[in-house]
Design an enzyme around this catalytic site. Structure first.
Site, PDB file in Angstrom:
ATOM      1  N   LYS A 108       0.864  -1.192   0.000  1.00  0.00           N
ATOM      2  CA  LYS A 108       0.000   0.000   0.000  1.00  0.00           C
ATOM      3  C   LYS A 108       0.889   1.226   0.000  1.00  0.00           C
ATOM      4  O   LYS A 108       2.028   1.161   0.484  1.00  0.00           O
ATOM      5  CB  LYS A 108      -0.894   0.023   1.252  1.00  0.00           C
ATOM      6  CG  LYS A 108      -2.149   0.822   1.077  1.00  0.00           C
ATOM      7  CD  LYS A 108      -3.169   0.022   0.291  1.00  0.00           C
ATOM      8  CE  LYS A 108      -4.443   0.814   0.041  1.00  0.00           C
ATOM      9  NZ  LYS A 108      -5.485  -0.054  -0.537  1.00  0.00           N
ATOM     10  N   GLY A 220     -22.804   4.472   2.373  1.00  0.00           N
ATOM     11  CA  GLY A 220     -22.019   4.938   1.231  1.00  0.00           C
ATOM     12  C   GLY A 220     -22.855   4.874  -0.030  1.00  0.00           C
ATOM     13  O   GLY A 220     -23.794   4.073  -0.145  1.00  0.00           O
ATOM     14  N   GLY A 222     -20.947   5.453  -3.206  1.00  0.00           N
ATOM     15  CA  GLY A 222     -19.885   5.678  -4.175  1.00  0.00           C
ATOM     16  C   GLY A 222     -19.762   4.486  -5.104  1.00  0.00           C
ATOM     17  O   GLY A 222     -20.737   3.780  -5.370  1.00  0.00           O
ATOM     18  N   ASN A 223     -18.545   4.255  -5.571  1.00  0.00           N
ATOM     19  CA  ASN A 223     -18.297   3.200  -6.562  1.00  0.00           C
ATOM     20  C   ASN A 223     -18.747   1.825  -6.070  1.00  0.00           C
ATOM     21  O   ASN A 223     -19.506   1.135  -6.748  1.00  0.00           O
ATOM     22  CB  ASN A 223     -16.796   3.200  -6.908  1.00  0.00           C
ATOM     23  CG  ASN A 223     -16.414   2.024  -7.767  1.00  0.00           C
ATOM     24  OD1 ASN A 223     -15.997   0.994  -7.256  1.00  0.00           O
ATOM     25  ND2 ASN A 223     -16.581   2.144  -9.066  1.00  0.00           N
TER      26      ASN A 223
END
Ligand code: NAD
Length: 429
Positions: A108, A220, A222-223
């Site tokens: 990451k 959420g 979002g995507n």
């Protein structure tokens, strides 16, 4: 149960790993190796700003483990990015790649910055500066970055271009999340949300719940959330409530319609950050409720798809008795204290690194296609994704049933064992 300590994702990732290490009676050398990242890079990125000043940004890359293959993991641009967040996410990537059995390790990265306050030229300089610091330590056979919070396909292209300039060649397999027109993969946009529903579909079968009787409440919009809602409705389910962050009011709201939300209608009043216009939603007949209403909704499935640390020991008791499954779209949405409550209440959890592994699985497909320089049609990508997610779900749920384990523990046991085996086979431990 009270949780008074500030949330530290790396402590949480380690405590989940320690619990698994105890469960499988892991030897001290393996514990020591896997509790810590293999390598960490901390560096400065000086950038000539548009106003003539020079600003120095802090950058990171953490490579937790690459015994099973090159590292894989996103790069986040965030003003509150910390090295412990990057460490935790790199460790979770190791388990995520192992649970879906793709030959990749866990990494990451991040830069402490807020793209809202930066021009495109300044962002490009950060991207190229990040790559210049790491050019010898990343790439198709070492460690393959991808977009994450506040980074996108444009950032990946700038990074790839810098990498290719330094190495004098074309290496499209060195970064994923690229635009479809330039070595990206079809299906990547849908992959995480769809992948979640492929695993949810298997859980519904296992619990003998008909998809047509399934209702969902989602944190959420979002995507991940939008594509999960899309595929869930295609298999017959209904979403009753979604929530999102309101940038203007600096708070979250939940949007509810007992007959079910209309995805396209809500999408048409949502900005690119996944924020829903609350005035327009009210006009369309949605109830606008406090942000945590999604958690209390009377639904079959909860899908936290926004942030980490959302279902805690303090609020897990507020989950409705009707909830049978929690399918985690976000990374780390549930704390270990909340897990105890969920286990006691018999709520079935599809853990984050299994449920949201569709994204990295499709990134792996992108890497494979890029390395071959040959690209698959959408149907082929999604069929391969379904196969991988279904196989991973079945492997985890079989182990959970055979060994009487909580699903999160089963996913951890499977993944940690795979990574330990690779480290042993290589003679590391
Ligand atoms: P996104 O930025 O597209 O959407 C995030 C959504 O969460 C937005 O609708 C935003 O309004 C909402 N949100 C933010 N704060 C909130 C709050 N306090 N309460 C309610 N809603 C809030 O992000 P995404 O790509 O959908 O990712 C969501 C989560 O899934 C993140 O944890 C991410 O790390 C994880 N994840 C994403 C992918 C991927 O491929 N996109 C893969 C694996 C994991």
């Amino acid at each position: 149960m009270q949780e008074n300590r500030p949330y530290n994702p790396f402590e949480m990732a380690r405590s989940q790993f320690d619990r698994t290490a105890d469960l499988i009676d892991l030897e001290p050398s393996a514990r020591e190796l896997l509790r810590n990242p293999l390598r960490e890079y901390h560096f400065s990125i000086p950038v000539h700003m548009d106003d003539g000043s020079v600003k120095v940004f802090r950058g990171y890359r953490v490579q937790h483990n690459d015994a099973r293959g090159p590292g894989k993991g996103g790069i986040r641009f965030h003003p509150q990015e910390t090295i412990d967040t990057v460490r935790a996410l790199s460790m979770w990537m190791t388990w995520k790649c192992a649970v879906v059995d793709v030959p990749l390790g866990g990494s990451k990265g991040g830069v402490v910055c807020d793209p809202h306050d930066l021009s495109l030229r300044e962002q490009e300089s950060i991207c190229r500066g990040w790559v210049r610091q790491l050019a010898r330590d990343i790439g198709p056979v070492q460690d393959v970055p991808a977009p994450d919070i506040m980074t996108n396909d444009q950032h990946m292209l700038w990074m790839l271009d810098e990498y290719e300039t330094l190495h004098g060649g074309r290496y499209p397999g060195g970064f994923t999340g690229k635009p479809v027109a330039l070595n990206g993969s079809l299906g990547r946009t849908q992959a995480t949300g769809y992948g979640l529903v492929y695993s949810l579909r298997e859980a519904l079968k296992e619990l003998k719940i008909h998809p047509e009787e399934t209702t969902a409440s989602v944190q959420g919009f979002g995507n991940v959330a939008q594509y999960a809602i899309e595929l869930l409705s295609r298999i017959g389910g209904r979403t009753l409530c979604v929530s999102c962050w309101d940038q203007e009011d600096h708070t979250a709201y939940a949007f509810r319609r007992p007959s079910g939300i209309d995805l396209e209608e809500l999408r048409s009043i949502t900005d690119r950050f996944g924020g829903i216009d609350k005035g327009k939603a009210m006009d369309l007949g949605y109830e606008v409720l406090p942000g945590d209403a999604w958690l209390k909704e009377k639904a079959t499935v909860l899908i936290p798809s926004a942030l980490e640390n959302q279902i805690t020991g303090d609020n897990a008791g507020q989950i409705h008795d009707q909830v049978r499954i929690i399918a985690e779209g976000a990374n780390g949405p549930t704390t270990p204290e909340a897990d105890q409550v969920l286990q006691e209440r018999g709520i079935f959890v599809i853990p984050d690194f299994l449920a949201n592994a569709g994204g990295v699985t499709c990134s792996y497909f992108e890497q494979v296609q890029s390395n071959m320089n040959y690209y698959w049609p959408m149907d082929e990508v999604l069929a391969k994704l379904d196969l991988k997610m279904t196989a991973a779900y079945i492997a985890v749920s079989d182990l959970a049933r055979r060994s009487d384990l909580f699903m999160r523990d089963a996913a951890y046991v499977l993944s940690v064992n795979r990574v330990v085996a690779a480290c042993k086979d290589r003679g590391w431990i």
